[in-house]
Enzyme design. Structure first.
Site, mmCIF file in Angstrom:
data_model
loop_
_atom_site.group_PDB
_atom_site.id
_atom_site.type_symbol
_atom_site.label_atom_id
_atom_site.label_comp_id
_atom_site.label_asym_id
_atom_site.label_seq_id
_atom_site.Cartn_x
_atom_site.Cartn_y
_atom_site.Cartn_z
ATOM 1 N N LYS A 173 0.846 -1.197 0.000
ATOM 2 C CA LYS A 173 0.000 0.000 0.000
ATOM 3 C C LYS A 173 0.878 1.243 0.000
ATOM 4 C CE LYS A 173 -1.971 2.511 3.205
ATOM 5 N NZ LYS A 173 -1.932 3.845 2.545
ATOM 6 N N GLY A 226 7.475 5.221 7.570
ATOM 7 C CA GLY A 226 6.510 6.281 7.857
ATOM 8 C C GLY A 226 6.808 6.901 9.206
ATOM 9 N N THR A 228 6.869 7.753 13.300
ATOM 10 C CA THR A 228 7.175 6.934 14.476
ATOM 11 C C THR A 228 5.900 6.475 15.187
ATOM 12 O OG1 THR A 228 9.351 7.887 14.733
ATOM 13 C CG2 THR A 228 8.342 7.028 16.736
ATOM 14 N N THR A 230 2.912 5.918 13.878
ATOM 15 C CA THR A 230 2.299 4.831 13.093
ATOM 16 C C THR A 230 3.113 3.555 13.270
ATOM 17 O OG1 THR A 230 1.854 6.560 11.466
ATOM 18 C CG2 THR A 230 1.264 4.336 10.839
ATOM 19 N N GLU A 248 11.072 1.730 9.358
ATOM 20 C CA GLU A 248 11.910 2.908 9.064
ATOM 21 C C GLU A 248 11.076 4.125 9.422
ATOM 22 O OE1 GLU A 248 14.972 2.765 8.208
ATOM 23 O OE2 GLU A 248 15.030 0.615 7.828
ATOM 24 N N CYS A 282 13.371 12.127 5.089
ATOM 25 C CA CYS A 282 13.647 11.683 6.465
ATOM 26 C C CYS A 282 15.111 11.933 6.826
ATOM 27 C CB CYS A 282 13.286 10.217 6.611
ATOM 28 S SG CYS A 282 14.050 9.192 5.347
ATOM 29 N N GLU A 385 9.824 16.050 15.362
ATOM 30 C CA GLU A 385 10.011 16.050 13.904
ATOM 31 C C GLU A 385 9.010 17.011 13.249
ATOM 32 O OE1 GLU A 385 8.816 12.552 11.609
ATOM 33 O OE2 GLU A 385 10.651 12.747 10.429
HETATM 34 P P1 NDP Z 1 2.575 7.900 8.104
HETATM 35 O O1 NDP Z 1 3.092 7.102 9.251
HETATM 36 O O2 NDP Z 1 1.420 8.772 8.338
HETATM 37 O O3 NDP Z 1 2.150 6.936 6.901
HETATM 38 C C1 NDP Z 1 3.035 6.017 6.289
HETATM 39 C C2 NDP Z 1 2.208 4.937 5.603
HETATM 40 O O4 NDP Z 1 1.510 4.188 6.592
HETATM 41 C C3 NDP Z 1 1.149 5.483 4.659
HETATM 42 O O5 NDP Z 1 0.983 4.597 3.581
HETATM 43 C C4 NDP Z 1 -0.064 5.497 5.551
HETATM 44 O O6 NDP Z 1 -1.266 5.508 4.849
HETATM 45 C C5 NDP Z 1 0.136 4.198 6.306
HETATM 46 N N1 NDP Z 1 -0.617 4.103 7.550
HETATM 47 C C6 NDP Z 1 -1.084 5.108 8.345
HETATM 48 N N2 NDP Z 1 -1.760 4.590 9.410
HETATM 49 C C7 NDP Z 1 -1.703 3.245 9.283
HETATM 50 C C8 NDP Z 1 -2.218 2.155 10.041
HETATM 51 N N3 NDP Z 1 -2.938 2.342 11.148
HETATM 52 N N4 NDP Z 1 -1.974 0.899 9.628
HETATM 53 C C9 NDP Z 1 -1.252 0.681 8.517
HETATM 54 N N5 NDP Z 1 -0.756 1.659 7.725
HETATM 55 C C10 NDP Z 1 -0.964 2.926 8.108
HETATM 56 O O7 NDP Z 1 3.822 8.689 7.523
HETATM 57 P P2 NDP Z 1 3.824 9.773 6.357
HETATM 58 O O8 NDP Z 1 3.233 9.183 5.111
HETATM 59 O O9 NDP Z 1 3.259 11.037 6.913
HETATM 60 O O10 NDP Z 1 5.380 9.952 6.075
HETATM 61 C C11 NDP Z 1 6.189 10.836 6.768
HETATM 62 C C12 NDP Z 1 6.984 10.109 7.834
HETATM 63 O O11 NDP Z 1 7.764 9.097 7.240
HETATM 64 C C13 NDP Z 1 7.958 11.013 8.563
HETATM 65 O O12 NDP Z 1 7.909 10.753 9.945
HETATM 66 C C14 NDP Z 1 9.306 10.600 8.013
HETATM 67 O O13 NDP Z 1 10.395 10.821 8.864
HETATM 68 C C15 NDP Z 1 9.079 9.138 7.777
HETATM 69 N N6 NDP Z 1 10.045 8.614 6.818
HETATM 70 C C16 NDP Z 1 11.037 7.798 7.257
HETATM 71 C C17 NDP Z 1 11.996 7.320 6.385
HETATM 72 C C18 NDP Z 1 13.063 6.383 6.855
HETATM 73 O O14 NDP Z 1 13.705 5.778 6.002
HETATM 74 N N7 NDP Z 1 13.304 6.214 8.133
HETATM 75 C C19 NDP Z 1 11.991 7.710 4.962
HETATM 76 C C20 NDP Z 1 10.904 8.575 4.613
HETATM 77 C C21 NDP Z 1 9.964 9.014 5.506
HETATM 78 P P3 NDP Z 1 -2.006 6.929 4.638
HETATM 79 O O15 NDP Z 1 -1.118 7.751 3.806
HETATM 80 O O16 NDP Z 1 -3.259 6.566 3.966
HETATM 81 O O17 NDP Z 1 -2.215 7.488 6.009
#
Ligand code: NDP
Length: 483
Positions: A173, A226, A228, A230, A248, A282, A385
């Protein structure tokens, strides 16, 4: 309006729910396509397709899997321009960034793992004259991959490529905020001849489609990138089912600048490491620590450069600074800037919403690149963040002091150190609580290296053989030697 479709069992299909979400172009603020609002029933269909495809895909010779993935990489390369345009419209990032970084890297991710699987090996442990152990690395089964919006196709392919190369089938997804290039990839998978059900892409919201993936009792591993919060939620759901997890997560990365660095190189790179992709990487450095003897010189040069950065229509090839990803995210970043002022910070440049000179962007979500000084290193602005075009400047006097400040956050993803003093560089790297340390550079990536963070920035490592190890289950086979 164009409809994005799910990719299940080799076909592009509408969601069982027949519900749709609007997809917004952040540079114009206008809806421009519809996304499936999928739920558990779509995930179940995707799971069934993946489970049916697993026996055949997991026993397909690795060289053949490699060939199909290489074809997919070729197709990404052949469609670079249209994919870059789609990424720019969906995310708000400059099309020049998408065509120089995001899409070439998506192609490299697939090509890299298509090649890596040919070189992946397992270990043997020889017990003198008593026996031989060898490690049989088997694909896990059906795995789940969930990716964020900031580097959409880049991070999506970073997960699915090792999962597929090592013989798993996938239910994936992408972020609902930026689903377009994953949809276009599903069209390319069909063209590349990826067998039906090997990769299934379900679009929709995290709490419905995402949750159905992480809660599915038969999806055996989850690779997630995504936030922290989540990540913690996913771990709490998945751990009692003993799923393998790779997380990650967020970052609050320090950039540490010593007076003995190459000033010009450091300055140029620090502008990039602060504001590339509007600070929504990130790995961006959001806390800049500068040795006091060059603090004023750095501040003046840095602020002058940042103030000259012009936001523009992301589709203009000359634009270097685009829109942030959405209205809610823009408001969150602006609230943090307000908080910084309340915490005693001084905004040196930026600090507000802006509108580029292009009429098409009159309702877009743009924030001026923002530099703030005068904050305590422990205040919320310096601890939480923000994930936008906002950095803080803090002077320091000693290595001990800057290490204490750099390590004070709950995160530990990436750190940058600027110095020409070799011993100091090694010493700092050793003591920084960070999964990645860049010395005199930023975002120089070798896909073979372990990628990931410590503390609240994640669990596990992606990249190279680490990713192939994650997506395989090691089995020890012991053969006793008889005389
Ligand atoms: P989110 O945690 O909001 O979402 C990440 C993904 O998880 C999306 O596809 C989201 O769907 C999905 N998701 C949200 N809630 C759930 C759930 N309850 N169960 C399963 N899946 C879920 O992050 P963001 O998309 O806002 O991304 C930004 C974040 O990602 C920042 O904190 C950034 O630091 C981190 N990041 C980390 C990286 C790393 O390598 N460490 C690299 C890039 C980003 P939906 O979009 O529909 O909510």
């Amino acid at each position: 309006m164009k409809k994005i479709l799910n990719y299940i069992n080799g076909k592009l299909v509408e969601p069982a729910t027949q519900k749709w979400l609007n997809n917004v172009n952040p540079a114009t603020g206008k809806d421009y396509s519809l996304i499936p609002d999928s739920d558990a029933s779509d995930v179940e269909e995707a799971y069934k397709a993946a489970a049916n495809a697993f026996p055949s895909w997991s026993t397909t010779p690795y060289a053949e899997r490699s060939q199909i993935l290489t074809k997919l990489a070729d197709l990404i390369g052949a469609n670079l321009e249209s994919l870059a345009l789609a990424e720019s419209i969906d995310n708000g990032k400059p099309v020049s960034l998408a065509s120089h970084v995001d899409i070439p890297r998506a192609e490299s991710n697939i090509r890299f793992f298509a090649s890596a699987i040919n070189h992946f090996h397992s270990e043997a442990h020889i017990m003198e004259d008593r026996g031989i152990n060898y490690t049989n690395r088997k694909p896990i089964g059906v795995v789940g991959c969930i990716s964020p919006w900031n580097l959409p196709l880049y991070l999506f392919t970073w997960k699915i490529a090792p999962a597929l190369a090592s013989g798993n089938t996938v239910v994936a997804k992408p972020s609902e905020v930026t689903p377009m290039t994953a949809y276009l990839l599903s069209e390319l998978c069909i063209e590349a001849g990826l067998p039906a059900g090997v990769l299934n892409i379900v679009h929709g919201l995290g709490p419905s489609a995402g949750d159905a993936i992480i809660s599915h009792p038969k999806i055996k591993a989850i690779s997630f990138t995504g936030g922290t919060k989540t990540g913690a939620y996913i771990a709490s759901k998945a751990a009692p089912m003993f799923k393998k997890l790779s997380l990650e997560l967020g970052g609050k990365n320090p950039a540490i600048i010593f007076a003995d660095c190459d000033f010009d190189e450091m300055l140029k790179t620090t502008v990039r490491s602060s504001f590339a992709n509007q600070g929504q990487i990130c790995l961006c450095g959001s806390r800049i620590f500068v040795e006091r003897s060059i603090y004023t010189k750095f501040k003046e040069a840095f602020v002058a450069k940042v103030a000259r950065m012009k936001a523009g229509n992301p589709l203009d090839p000359s634009t270097k600074f685009g829109a942030v990803v959405g209205k809610d995210h823009m408001n969150k970043v602006l609230e943090y800037i307000q908080l910084a002022k309340e915490e005693g910070g001084t905004v040196l440049t930026g600090g507000n919403r802006i509108f580029p000179e292009d009429e098409a962007c009159a309702e877009g979500y743009f924030i001026a690149p923002t530099v703030i000084e005068g904050l305590d290193y422990m205040c919320r602005t310096n601890q939480e963040e923000i994930f936008g075009p906002v950095v803080t400047l803090t002077p320091f006097d000693t290595e001990e002091e800057v290490l204490k400040m750099a390590n004070s956050v709950e995160y530990g993803l990436a750190a940058t150190v600027w110095t020409s003093h070799l011993n100091r560089a090694h010493k700092m790297a050793q003591q920084l609580e960070s999964g990645i340390v860049w010395i005199n550079c930023w975002l120089v990536r070798d896909l073979r290296t372990p990628f990931g963070g410590v503390k609240s920035s994640g669990v596990g490592r992606e990249g190279g053989f680490e990713a192939l190890r994650f997506f395989t289950e090691p089995q020890n086979v012991c053969i006793q030697l008889t005389s």
